[in-house]
Structures are given as structure tokens and as C-alpha cells.
Design a protein around this motif. Structure first.
Motif, PDB file in Angstrom:
ATOM      1  N   PHE A   1      12.304   6.106  -4.718  1.00 46.20           N
ATOM      2  CA  PHE A   1      11.748   7.460  -4.765  1.00 46.20           C
ATOM      3  C   PHE A   1      12.803   8.477  -5.183  1.00 46.20           C
ATOM      4  O   PHE A   1      12.480   9.511  -5.774  1.00 46.20           O
ATOM      5  N   GLU A   2      14.069   8.178  -4.891  1.00 41.90           N
ATOM      6  CA  GLU A   2      15.148   9.023  -5.402  1.00 41.90           C
ATOM      7  C   GLU A   2      15.237   8.881  -6.926  1.00 41.90           C
ATOM      8  O   GLU A   2      15.438   9.858  -7.643  1.00 41.90           O
ATOM      9  N   ARG A   3      15.075   7.660  -7.406  1.00 39.97           N
ATOM     10  CA  ARG A   3      15.086   7.456  -8.858  1.00 39.97           C
ATOM     11  C   ARG A   3      13.941   8.225  -9.510  1.00 39.97           C
ATOM     12  O   ARG A   3      14.110   8.840 -10.569  1.00 39.97           O
ATOM     13  N   GLN A   4      12.772   8.167  -8.898  1.00 49.71           N
ATOM     14  CA  GLN A   4      11.624   8.890  -9.444  1.00 49.71           C
ATOM     15  C   GLN A   4      11.906  10.388  -9.478  1.00 49.71           C
ATOM     16  O   GLN A   4      11.576  11.073 -10.449  1.00 49.71           O
ATOM     17  N   ARG A   5      12.508  10.895  -8.400  1.00 48.44           N
ATOM     18  CA  ARG A   5      12.759  12.336  -8.301  1.00 48.44           C
ATOM     19  C   ARG A   5      13.668  12.822  -9.421  1.00 48.44           C
ATOM     20  O   ARG A   5      13.518  13.948  -9.908  1.00 48.44           O
ATOM     21  N   PHE A   6      14.605  11.968  -9.814  1.00 46.82           N
ATOM     22  CA  PHE A   6      15.543  12.347 -10.869  1.00 46.82           C
ATOM     23  C   PHE A   6      15.178  11.739 -12.222  1.00 46.82           C
ATOM     24  O   PHE A   6      15.985  11.735 -13.151  1.00 46.82           O
ATOM     25  N   HIS A   7      13.943  11.227 -12.321  1.00 48.37           N
ATOM     26  CA  HIS A   7      13.425  10.677 -13.586  1.00 48.37           C
ATOM     27  C   HIS A   7      14.320   9.561 -14.121  1.00 48.37           C
ATOM     28  O   HIS A   7      14.496   9.429 -15.340  1.00 48.37           O
TER      29      HIS A   7
ATOM     30  N   ARG B   1       0.834  -1.205   0.000  1.00 45.72           N
ATOM     31  CA  ARG B   1       0.000   0.000   0.000  1.00 45.72           C
ATOM     32  C   ARG B   1       0.867   1.253   0.000  1.00 45.72           C
ATOM     33  O   ARG B   1       0.582   2.224  -0.704  1.00 45.72           O
ATOM     34  N   TYR B   2       1.905   1.237   0.807  1.00 50.24           N
ATOM     35  CA  TYR B   2       2.799   2.391   0.889  1.00 50.24           C
ATOM     36  C   TYR B   2       3.481   2.659  -0.448  1.00 50.24           C
ATOM     37  O   TYR B   2       3.497   3.806  -0.941  1.00 50.24           O
ATOM     38  N   LEU B   3       4.014   1.619  -1.063  1.00 49.61           N
ATOM     39  CA  LEU B   3       4.690   1.780  -2.340  1.00 49.61           C
ATOM     40  C   LEU B   3       3.721   2.207  -3.439  1.00 49.61           C
ATOM     41  O   LEU B   3       4.054   3.053  -4.280  1.00 49.61           O
ATOM     42  N   GLU B   4       2.524   1.634  -3.443  1.00 53.21           N
ATOM     43  CA  GLU B   4       1.530   2.003  -4.453  1.00 53.21           C
ATOM     44  C   GLU B   4       1.129   3.465  -4.304  1.00 53.21           C
ATOM     45  O   GLU B   4       1.035   4.197  -5.297  1.00 53.21           O
ATOM     46  N   HIS B   5       0.911   3.905  -3.065  1.00 50.46           N
ATOM     47  CA  HIS B   5       0.536   5.297  -2.822  1.00 50.46           C
ATOM     48  C   HIS B   5       1.634   6.253  -3.283  1.00 50.46           C
ATOM     49  O   HIS B   5       1.366   7.226  -4.004  1.00 50.46           O
ATOM     50  N   ARG B   6       2.875   5.958  -2.904  1.00 50.21           N
ATOM     51  CA  ARG B   6       3.978   6.854  -3.248  1.00 50.21           C
ATOM     52  C   ARG B   6       4.289   6.833  -4.741  1.00 50.21           C
ATOM     53  O   ARG B   6       4.859   7.802  -5.265  1.00 50.21           O
ATOM     54  N   SER B   7       3.914   5.744  -5.430  1.00 52.49           N
ATOM     55  CA  SER B   7       4.276   5.593  -6.832  1.00 52.49           C
ATOM     56  C   SER B   7       3.223   6.115  -7.804  1.00 52.49           C
ATOM     57  O   SER B   7       3.487   6.174  -9.008  1.00 52.49           O
ATOM     58  N   GLN B   8       2.049   6.487  -7.304  1.00 52.11           N
ATOM     59  CA  GLN B   8       1.025   7.018  -8.195  1.00 52.11           C
ATOM     60  C   GLN B   8       1.530   8.316  -8.828  1.00 52.11           C
ATOM     61  O   GLN B   8       2.087   9.170  -8.141  1.00 52.11           O
ATOM     62  N   PRO B   9       1.363   8.471 -10.149  1.00 48.33           N
ATOM     63  CA  PRO B   9       1.906   9.653 -10.840  1.00 48.33           C
ATOM     64  C   PRO B   9       1.519  10.979 -10.180  1.00 48.33           C
ATOM     65  O   PRO B   9       2.362  11.872 -10.052  1.00 48.33           O
TER      66      PRO B   9
ATOM     67  N   ARG C   1       3.524  11.399  -7.008  1.00 49.57           N
ATOM     68  CA  ARG C   1       4.919  11.681  -7.322  1.00 49.57           C
ATOM     69  C   ARG C   1       5.094  13.144  -7.727  1.00 49.57           C
ATOM     70  O   ARG C   1       6.033  13.819  -7.274  1.00 49.57           O
ATOM     71  N   GLN C   2       4.185  13.634  -8.551  1.00 56.57           N
ATOM     72  CA  GLN C   2       4.242  15.026  -8.977  1.00 56.57           C
ATOM     73  C   GLN C   2       4.050  15.965  -7.795  1.00 56.57           C
ATOM     74  O   GLN C   2       4.751  16.974  -7.659  1.00 56.57           O
ATOM     75  N   THR C   3       3.102  15.614  -6.926  1.00 54.72           N
ATOM     76  CA  THR C   3       2.846  16.441  -5.743  1.00 54.72           C
ATOM     77  C   THR C   3       4.069  16.517  -4.849  1.00 54.72           C
ATOM     78  O   THR C   3       4.441  17.601  -4.374  1.00 54.72           O
ATOM     79  N   ALA C   4       4.715  15.379  -4.611  1.00 56.41           N
ATOM     80  CA  ALA C   4       5.892  15.352  -3.752  1.00 56.41           C
ATOM     81  C   ALA C   4       7.008  16.233  -4.311  1.00 56.41           C
ATOM     82  O   ALA C   4       7.690  16.952  -3.559  1.00 56.41           O
ATOM     83  N   GLN C   5       7.184  16.206  -5.614  1.00 59.03           N
ATOM     84  CA  GLN C   5       8.221  17.021  -6.235  1.00 59.03           C
ATOM     85  C   GLN C   5       7.916  18.510  -6.111  1.00 59.03           C
ATOM     86  O   GLN C   5       8.805  19.318  -5.831  1.00 59.03           O
TER      87      GLN C   5
END
Length: 212
Positions: A170-176, A93-101, A104-108
Motif C-alpha cells: 500500500f506504500e508502493r501504491q501511495r507513491f505510484h 479479501r482484505y488485499l482485494e478490497h484495498r487494491s481496487q482502484p 486506492r484513490q479514496t484512501a489517498q
């Protein structure tokens, strides 16, 4: 634009419409989100929002708390499921929540505006990641008392577990950069993290106090 929210509408549905609007706008405006924008999106007056939620900061706090409550749902007290099943449910659940596009955009965007909105960013962190870690620590404390996890500092263990679940993705996501964006990949990582955690903090041997 939606029609003005009526007082006869169910309170939960009314709140959910507002919370959904806040989430949508945060993914576009980040910390620059305004009550005017929320009111326009929902179709109510700004005064209605202030009357019901108090302030922009308090509204954001309620939205974050609702999201964290959903992520922590598997950590119900007295759950008799095997620990691995409970923790895997939580991790996925945690990974799915954090990985939703959108998330991810909101966090950035929130991170980008944190220097300008320091106090609000700190409150969002406290109501989000810190609150979730606190709930996890209390769940771990309960499982220690039940003899299902070896005794240690529950807050340190909770932070370690969340870090293990998050990994570097999440670091990978942050740096695309390429990340685990497939449910099967996330599940494989979640299983690896949970199994490693349970090996590190197993149930105390029968009849032996679980102190370290």
C-alpha cells in the motif's frame, strides 16, 4: 440523475444506492464530499438523507462499517475450516478490497484531507481499520479458547497479522511505485504471510496449556 427514492422501495436497496453513491463520490471528492452531492447523485433531497442517516459523519461511518464487515466476513465464529483456509480467505479479501482502484484513490484523497478534517478522519479510521483489527482480535481470542492458536495478546497478534498481510504494497501504491496488482501475485504474498503467522502462533501441543 435517478428519480426520487420512494418509501415503497426496499430499505436495503435504498441504503445500498446511497452507500454506493458515497463510495463513488469519495473517490473523486475525498473529505470534501457533501450531502448535496450525495443527494444529487442518488436523486433524493438532502433532507431525506439527514432524516435517514443523521449527518454526513454518521453516513460516512455506516459506509465504512459496511466495507469492513465485508472484509471480515470470513471470520465467522464457529467456522470449522482449517485455520489456514480461513485466514487465507480473509487475507485475499482484505488485499482485494484495498487494491481496487477506486478504494486506492479514496484512501489517498482521505489522507490528503485528514489534516483539514481531523475529527472525521479519526472517526473513519476508528470505524474502518481499527474496527477490523478489533474483529480480528476477537476471532483470534476465540481460536485461542478453542486451542487452535497459541495464547498471547490477541490485539497485538491481530495488528501483526494485518501488517504482515499488507506488507509494503500500500506504500508502493501511495507513491505510484510498482506493486502487486495481479491476483496471482497477491495470492502468493497472502499465502506467505498466513503461513508465516501460523508458524509464529501455532496450536498448543496436545495436553499442554497454550501459555507463553
Amino acid at each position: 440523475m435517478h428519480p426520487e427514492t420512494s418509501d415503497s422501495a426496499p430499505v436495503e436497496a435504498r441504503d445500498q444506492r446511497v452507500f454506493d453513491a458515497v463510495r463513488e463520490l469519495l473517490a473523486v471528492q475525498g473529505m470534501h464530499l457533501s450531502m448535496d452531492a450525495v443527494a444529487a447523485h442518488v436523486g433524493c433531497s438532502k433532507q431525506t438523507l439527514y432524516s435517514r442517516y443523521g449527518s454526513r459523519r454518521e453516513l460516512l461511518g455506516q459506509v465504512v462499517r459496511q466495507s469492513m464487515s465485508a472484509a471480515a466476513a470470513p471470520l465467522a465464529s464457529g467456522d470449522e475450516r482449517p485455520l489456514r483456509e480461513v485466514l487465507l480467505d480473509f487475507a485475499l479479501r482484505y488485499l482485494e478490497h484495498r487494491s481496487q482502484p477506486r478504494n486506492r484513490q479514496t484512501a489517498q484523497l482521505i489522507a490528503a484531507g485528514a489534516a483539514e478534517f481531523r475529527e472525521e478522519a479519526r472517526l473513519l479510521y476508528q470505524g474502518g481499520a481499527e474496527a477490523l483489527r478489533g474483529q480480528l482480535a476477537e476471532w483470534i481470542r476465540t481460536e485461542m479458547a478453542r486451542g487452535r492458536i497459541i495464547h498471547d495478546d490477541p490485539h497485538f497478534i491481530a495488528e501483526m497479522l494485518v501488517s504482515m498481510i499488507a506488507g509494503q504494497d500500500f506504500e508502493r501504491q501511495r507513491f505510484h511505485a510498482p506493486c502487486r496488482d495481479d491476483p496471482k501475485q497477491r495470492r502468493r504474498w497472502a499465502e506467505f504471510a498466513v503461513d508465516a503467522f501460523l508458524r509464529a502462533f501455532p496450536a498448543p501441543p496436545a495436553g499442554i496449556p497454550g501459555t507463553r
